[in-house]
Design an enzyme around this catalytic site. Structure first.
Site, PDB file in Angstrom:
ATOM      1  N   ASP A 152      11.395  -7.603  -1.659  1.00  0.00           N
ATOM      2  CA  ASP A 152      10.277  -7.092  -0.862  1.00  0.00           C
ATOM      3  C   ASP A 152       9.286  -8.186  -0.511  1.00  0.00           C
ATOM      4  O   ASP A 152       8.565  -8.102   0.471  1.00  0.00           O
ATOM      5  CB  ASP A 152       9.578  -5.950  -1.602  1.00  0.00           C
ATOM      6  CG  ASP A 152      10.457  -4.722  -1.592  1.00  0.00           C
ATOM      7  OD1 ASP A 152      11.336  -4.626  -2.471  1.00  0.00           O
ATOM      8  OD2 ASP A 152      10.318  -3.895  -0.668  1.00  0.00           O
ATOM      9  N   ASN A 177      10.583  -7.259  -6.184  1.00  0.00           N
ATOM     10  CA  ASN A 177      11.600  -6.314  -5.694  1.00  0.00           C
ATOM     11  C   ASN A 177      11.508  -5.033  -6.515  1.00  0.00           C
ATOM     12  O   ASN A 177      10.714  -4.939  -7.455  1.00  0.00           O
ATOM     13  CB  ASN A 177      13.000  -6.958  -5.786  1.00  0.00           C
ATOM     14  CG  ASN A 177      14.057  -6.167  -5.020  1.00  0.00           C
ATOM     15  OD1 ASN A 177      13.824  -5.763  -3.878  1.00  0.00           O
ATOM     16  ND2 ASN A 177      15.203  -5.944  -5.627  1.00  0.00           N
ATOM     17  N   LYS A 178      12.306  -4.071  -6.159  1.00  0.00           N
ATOM     18  CA  LYS A 178      12.313  -2.746  -6.802  1.00  0.00           C
ATOM     19  C   LYS A 178      12.233  -2.843  -8.319  1.00  0.00           C
ATOM     20  O   LYS A 178      12.875  -3.693  -8.934  1.00  0.00           O
ATOM     21  CB  LYS A 178      13.609  -2.042  -6.386  1.00  0.00           C
ATOM     22  CG  LYS A 178      13.844  -0.667  -6.955  1.00  0.00           C
ATOM     23  CD  LYS A 178      12.743   0.312  -6.633  1.00  0.00           C
ATOM     24  CE  LYS A 178      12.480   0.390  -5.151  1.00  0.00           C
ATOM     25  NZ  LYS A 178      11.175   1.008  -4.843  1.00  0.00           N
ATOM     26  N   GLN A 214      17.305   5.496  -4.823  1.00  0.00           N
ATOM     27  CA  GLN A 214      17.840   4.901  -3.590  1.00  0.00           C
ATOM     28  C   GLN A 214      19.285   4.432  -3.794  1.00  0.00           C
ATOM     29  O   GLN A 214      20.071   4.422  -2.853  1.00  0.00           O
ATOM     30  CB  GLN A 214      16.983   3.704  -3.150  1.00  0.00           C
ATOM     31  CG  GLN A 214      15.590   4.042  -2.658  1.00  0.00           C
ATOM     32  CD  GLN A 214      14.557   4.043  -3.776  1.00  0.00           C
ATOM     33  OE1 GLN A 214      14.904   4.139  -4.958  1.00  0.00           O
ATOM     34  NE2 GLN A 214      13.298   3.942  -3.419  1.00  0.00           N
ATOM     35  N   ARG A 253      12.436   3.002   4.659  1.00  0.00           N
ATOM     36  CA  ARG A 253      12.002   2.085   3.607  1.00  0.00           C
ATOM     37  C   ARG A 253      12.927   0.882   3.616  1.00  0.00           C
ATOM     38  O   ARG A 253      13.923   0.860   4.348  1.00  0.00           O
ATOM     39  CB  ARG A 253      11.944   2.739   2.223  1.00  0.00           C
ATOM     40  CG  ARG A 253      12.880   3.832   1.894  1.00  0.00           C
ATOM     41  CD  ARG A 253      14.318   3.451   1.853  1.00  0.00           C
ATOM     42  NE  ARG A 253      14.576   2.319   0.983  1.00  0.00           N
ATOM     43  CZ  ARG A 253      15.668   1.599   0.997  1.00  0.00           C
ATOM     44  NH1 ARG A 253      16.636   1.860   1.848  1.00  0.00           N
ATOM     45  NH2 ARG A 253      15.829   0.574   0.173  1.00  0.00           N
ATOM     46  N   GLY A 254      12.606  -0.089   2.794  1.00  0.00           N
ATOM     47  CA  GLY A 254      13.372  -1.337   2.789  1.00  0.00           C
ATOM     48  C   GLY A 254      12.588  -2.365   3.585  1.00  0.00           C
ATOM     49  O   GLY A 254      12.153  -2.093   4.702  1.00  0.00           O
ATOM     50  N   ALA A 255      12.407  -3.544   2.994  1.00  0.00           N
ATOM     51  CA  ALA A 255      11.517  -4.536   3.594  1.00  0.00           C
ATOM     52  C   ALA A 255      11.852  -4.852   5.061  1.00  0.00           C
ATOM     53  O   ALA A 255      10.970  -4.785   5.928  1.00  0.00           O
ATOM     54  CB  ALA A 255      11.505  -5.796   2.729  1.00  0.00           C
TER      55      ALA A 255
END
Lengths: 339, 339
Positions: free
Chosen positions: B241, B250-251, B200, B61-63
């Site tokens: 993101d 974003n998150k 996370q 995960r993570g853009a």
């Protein structure tokens, strides 16, 4: 002393006549909130040590419930022929932040001082503890009546932690306001923040609202701002652990919610009995309880962080009074500026 | 298709030469981030199906890492003789919010279109995917160099989610800025928000920082405001993101942090590669992924909410550009107002 707890009975299927904490057959009985929502068990504390363990481990928690817990604790010491002053000291040290714990203990101690015999002390302490429990329910009903005026039909109310029936003897403070408004025929929906790290929102608030068929939606704490921005929240109501001259001390996260509410023009209410007020003190005089790192490293048996990570785990924060739209008490609604 | 995952090896004791996602022996290998911090295992995806499962379940995960994951996915389809256009469609649908996933896939598809034979297509797609991975590291190092200018010796930097090495191929965006500042001799401490519901922050950010001996302190998300009020936070840096004309996606929780930072006069920085930008779009055009209720009802095997509770679980939120002090990219630092 390590206490081995065994539930004395399940509360599944019972009506709400079971109180959060009560006196039964010469002992203190309480709903073990650490088991919720999965295990609905009632515990019996026959000694002060057992009650101290229950308070420290949050089997019973919530400022008004702690008021009664402290009071019943002194009565339990008297019943068991222990030194009640000593028991009071030990009980007061279990949780430092909520003022209500000391308030309950001190009220019972004062009544005990009128007792001339062991028997009288036993009788007076238990009478006073039972009175405190009864008063808590009456007080919450009054908080509900006053607070319900602030809620409109159709409101979505966001709350944090659990300031409900399970934080009191019955009815609740913040959730009591919602219960009363619903009883009056208003349609109210609740948004419950899960309230990390101990998840009182997801474990307890949702559980008690579902049992009462009150619509509730669970979110992570950090989503509150986003919901406000989307117009999904009309009001915020929280409880309090202590109200000083300049700040409301409540569950960690309350301060952030007050800033977010201000930013979005949403009223931010605090519902609490007068026993929560400590107006001789300011924020700086109140000890904010810091709890153990393991609350963030584990959830139950699940490890969710490295074992050696540094953790900062304050259990409460302080919301400046000027960020509180109004405080709802049993005596009425006070604009916070007028305190 | 249900994928049964078995780790092919542990990364314990290995150096950081292991990348978050890589191509090895004709397959995609990745560090399974769902196992961290407890289980440090590397997984091998030999088929697009396996990679799709890994992306959907946030094993990777993570853009920026998703950019490479999408790219390697197309290369994997080509290697296995599958229809790469079809594979690209399936891969794009795994996560809707981060633009980088599509960006990586499209870049590889374009190169593939130059291939005249199956062999050429295999070769071109893999070359391009590997180039994307290499570029990601270079880009992050440049983001680090630019961003480090914003950090002063002694700063305490709060971050949310994981915008580190584990969200990229290596080094990281937000945490890359911190790594570069530390490499330059500055003393920097990190406050990591645990980042509910998938943690996370507590699982991945703390783990990767501890491996690099970077001081980190873990807090619950809702404590961020309280730390800011106490003067314990100098700067906030998060990843992104997707960056649209008017908002940083974003998150979930990023928006609340931006409001809190503004309230306390704390700079709020976003560190992200240019591949995260989608300036033809506005906030309203971006699909915010809503994930399953179970993420709030269970943590691992632990049930923390009633099974029948309603849950609203958006994985991301949108922070208005005007709340962002500056965006740090590989091309330099842009005041958000100048976008």
């Amino acid at each position: 002393m390590e206490v081995k707890w065994e539930g004395i009975r399940s509360i599944s299927g019972t009506s709400w006549k079971m109180r959060t904490i009560d006196w039964e057959d010469g002992a203190v009985t309480l709903i073990d909130q650490t088991g919720l929502p999965k295990e609905e068990r009632v515990l019996k504390c026959s000694t002060v040590d057992e009650l101290v363990d229950a308070i420290r481990n949050l089997r019973v928690r919530g400022a008004p419930a702690l008021c009664a817990a402290g009071a019943f604790g002194v009565a339990l010491a008297a019943k068991n022929g222990e030194d009640i002053e000593n028991a009071a000291e030990i009980l007061k040290k279990t949780r430092p932040t909520a003022i209500n714990l000391s308030y309950g203990i001190d009220r019972v101690l004062e009544k005990a001082s009128n007792g001339k015999t062991t028997e009288e002390i036993r009788e007076f302490t238990l009478e006073e503890a039972k009175r405190i429990a009864e008063e808590d329910i009456e007080v919450n009903k009054k908080i509900g009546e006053h607070g319900a005026k602030l809620l409109e039909d159709g409101d979505v109310v966001l709350t944090h932690c659990n300031a409900g029936r399970m934080a009191c003897i019955d009815w609740g403070t913040a959730l009591g306001v919602i219960r009363t408004a619903i009883e009056q025929g208003k349609e109210i929906k609740v948004v419950a923040c899960e309230t990390r790290p101990l998840n009182q929102g997801s474990r307890i608030t949702t559980w008690e609202l579902l049992r009462d068929n009150i619509p509730v939606m669970l979110i992570v704490d950090s989503a509150a701002g986003y919901l406000m921005k989307k117009g999904m929240v009309d009001k915020v109501i929280v409880g309090a652990d202590r109200i000083t001259r300049n700040a409301v001390i409540n569950k960690i996260g309350t301060y952030s919610l007050s800033i977010l509410a201000k930013e979005h023009g949403i009223p931010f209410y605090v519902a609490a009995p007068l026993s929560t007020f400590d107006l001789e003190k300011e924020e700086k005089d109140v000890e904010i309880e810091e709890r153990v790192p393991n609350e963030l490293i584990y959830i139950g048996r699940e490890q969710i962080a490295p074992l050696d990570v540094d953790v900062y785990n304050p259990a409460f924060d302080a919301t400046p009074i000027e960020l509180v739209t109004a405080i709802i008490t049993e005596k009425g609604i006070s604009e916070s500026q007028s305190l």
